[in-house]
Design a protein around this motif. Structure first.
Motif, PDB file in Angstrom:
ATOM      1  N   GLY A 100       4.874  10.016   7.468  1.00 52.08           N
ATOM      2  CA  GLY A 100       4.870   8.514   7.033  1.00 52.08           C
ATOM      3  C   GLY A 100       5.484   8.442   5.736  1.00 52.08           C
ATOM      4  N   THR A 101       6.221   9.124   5.044  1.00 54.60           N
ATOM      5  CA  THR A 101       7.069   8.998   3.971  1.00 54.60           C
ATOM      6  C   THR A 101       8.363   8.514   4.695  1.00 54.60           C
ATOM      7  N   GLY A 102       9.286   7.665   3.886  1.00 54.06           N
ATOM      8  CA  GLY A 102      10.898   7.441   4.257  1.00 54.06           C
ATOM      9  C   GLY A 102      11.185   6.498   3.111  1.00 54.06           C
ATOM     10  N   PRO A 103      12.651   6.132   3.399  1.00 56.47           N
ATOM     11  CA  PRO A 103      13.371   5.297   2.464  1.00 56.47           C
ATOM     12  C   PRO A 103      12.621   4.182   2.437  1.00 56.47           C
ATOM     13  N   PHE A 104      12.585   3.310   1.248  1.00 59.78           N
ATOM     14  CA  PHE A 104      12.177   2.002   1.005  1.00 59.78           C
ATOM     15  C   PHE A 104      13.237   1.127   1.434  1.00 59.78           C
ATOM     16  N   MET A 156      16.960   2.182   1.183  1.00 59.85           N
ATOM     17  CA  MET A 156      17.586   2.457  -0.060  1.00 59.85           C
ATOM     18  C   MET A 156      17.214   3.997   0.031  1.00 59.85           C
ATOM     19  N   LYS A 157      18.130   4.831   0.004  1.00 57.30           N
ATOM     20  CA  LYS A 157      17.999   6.206   0.169  1.00 57.30           C
ATOM     21  C   LYS A 157      17.201   6.956  -0.853  1.00 57.30           C
ATOM     22  N   ASP A 158      17.770   6.492  -2.140  1.00 61.54           N
ATOM     23  CA  ASP A 158      16.978   7.127  -3.410  1.00 61.54           C
ATOM     24  C   ASP A 158      15.726   6.743  -3.755  1.00 61.54           C
ATOM     25  N   LEU A 159      15.041   5.699  -3.041  1.00 62.39           N
ATOM     26  CA  LEU A 159      13.853   5.240  -3.247  1.00 62.39           C
ATOM     27  C   LEU A 159      13.085   5.670  -1.943  1.00 62.39           C
ATOM     28  N   ILE A 160      11.958   6.380  -2.153  1.00 63.15           N
ATOM     29  CA  ILE A 160      11.127   6.802  -1.275  1.00 63.15           C
ATOM     30  C   ILE A 160       9.922   6.190  -1.418  1.00 63.15           C
ATOM     31  N   GLN A 161       9.096   6.007  -0.331  1.00 56.18           N
ATOM     32  CA  GLN A 161       7.731   5.300  -0.218  1.00 56.18           C
ATOM     33  C   GLN A 161       6.832   6.275   0.371  1.00 56.18           C
ATOM     34  N   ASP A 192       0.954  -1.176   0.044  1.00 52.89           N
ATOM     35  CA  ASP A 192       0.082  -0.104   0.127  1.00 52.89           C
ATOM     36  C   ASP A 192       0.692   1.377  -0.268  1.00 52.89           C
ATOM     37  N   TYR A 193       1.929   0.906  -0.418  1.00 49.71           N
ATOM     38  CA  TYR A 193       3.048   2.191  -0.493  1.00 49.71           C
ATOM     39  C   TYR A 193       3.416   2.441  -2.010  1.00 49.71           C
ATOM     40  N   LEU A 194       3.373   3.745  -2.534  1.00 51.93           N
ATOM     41  CA  LEU A 194       4.183   4.164  -3.924  1.00 51.93           C
ATOM     42  C   LEU A 194       5.441   4.522  -3.612  1.00 51.93           C
ATOM     43  N   ILE A 195       6.219   3.717  -4.208  1.00 50.12           N
ATOM     44  CA  ILE A 195       7.625   3.973  -4.155  1.00 50.12           C
ATOM     45  C   ILE A 195       8.234   4.605  -5.480  1.00 50.12           C
ATOM     46  N   VAL A 196       8.886   5.532  -5.153  1.00 45.54           N
ATOM     47  CA  VAL A 196       9.467   6.416  -6.228  1.00 45.54           C
ATOM     48  C   VAL A 196      10.978   6.775  -6.106  1.00 45.54           C
ATOM     49  N   ASN A 197      11.823   7.278  -7.368  1.00 47.39           N
ATOM     50  CA  ASN A 197      12.950   7.360  -7.277  1.00 47.39           C
ATOM     51  C   ASN A 197      13.171   8.945  -7.767  1.00 47.39           C
ATOM     52  N   LEU A 198      13.517   9.910  -7.012  1.00 49.57           N
ATOM     53  CA  LEU A 198      13.325  11.301  -7.489  1.00 49.57           C
ATOM     54  C   LEU A 198      14.646  12.017  -7.059  1.00 49.57           C
ATOM     55  N   ALA A 199      14.787  13.007  -7.764  1.00 54.01           N
ATOM     56  CA  ALA A 199      15.917  14.022  -7.935  1.00 54.01           C
ATOM     57  C   ALA A 199      16.084  14.336  -6.225  1.00 54.01           C
ATOM     58  N   ARG A 200      17.281  14.960  -5.908  1.00 54.57           N
ATOM     59  CA  ARG A 200      17.314  15.104  -4.372  1.00 54.57           C
ATOM     60  C   ARG A 200      16.356  16.325  -3.846  1.00 54.57           C
ATOM     61  N   ASP A 201      16.090  17.494  -4.713  1.00 55.61           N
ATOM     62  CA  ASP A 201      15.263  18.526  -4.225  1.00 55.61           C
ATOM     63  C   ASP A 201      13.857  18.003  -3.933  1.00 55.61           C
TER      64      ASP A 201
END
Length: 102
Positions: free
Chosen positions: A62-66, A74-79, A43-52
């Motif tokens: 409630g968001t955080g690293p996947f 994984m610091k680059d993937l955020i859930q 039930d989380y969307l997991i994305v890979n975003l630019a730093r900003d």
């Protein structure tokens, strides 16, 4: 199927140039080049975003690293939890753009 999974699947129909795939055992949005750009798990969307964009997203409660293994986030993937579903499409498109530019 949970409401969150149903919503993710509707995004697959809405966002152009993506198809259903799998990554880390999770449902994903794959680009035409075969790369996974967005994932859905527990039930989380997991994305890979630019730093900003990542920093903006992490300010939401409630968001955080996947952490697929439970031991190494994984610091680059955020859930993003389902309670932010109104923003899922926005962040999914940012993740797709980020993946296409790398």
């Amino acid at each position: 199927m949970t409401e969150a999974e149903s919503y993710f699947r509707s995004l697959l129909e809405t966002i152009p140039n993506v198809s259903a795939g799998a990554m880390f055992g999770a449902l994903s949005m794959k680009l035409p080049n075969g790369k996974a750009a967005v994932m859905f798990k527990h039930d989380y969307l997991i994305v890979n975003l630019a730093r900003d964009d990542r920093e903006q997203l992490l300010s939401l409660d409630g968001t955080g690293p996947f952490d697929p293994s439970g031991a190494r986030p994984m610091k680059d993937l955020i859930q993003i939890p389902f309670k932010y579903k109104a923003q899922w499409e926005h962040f999914a498109k940012l993740s797709i753009d980020n993946k296409l530019s790398n």
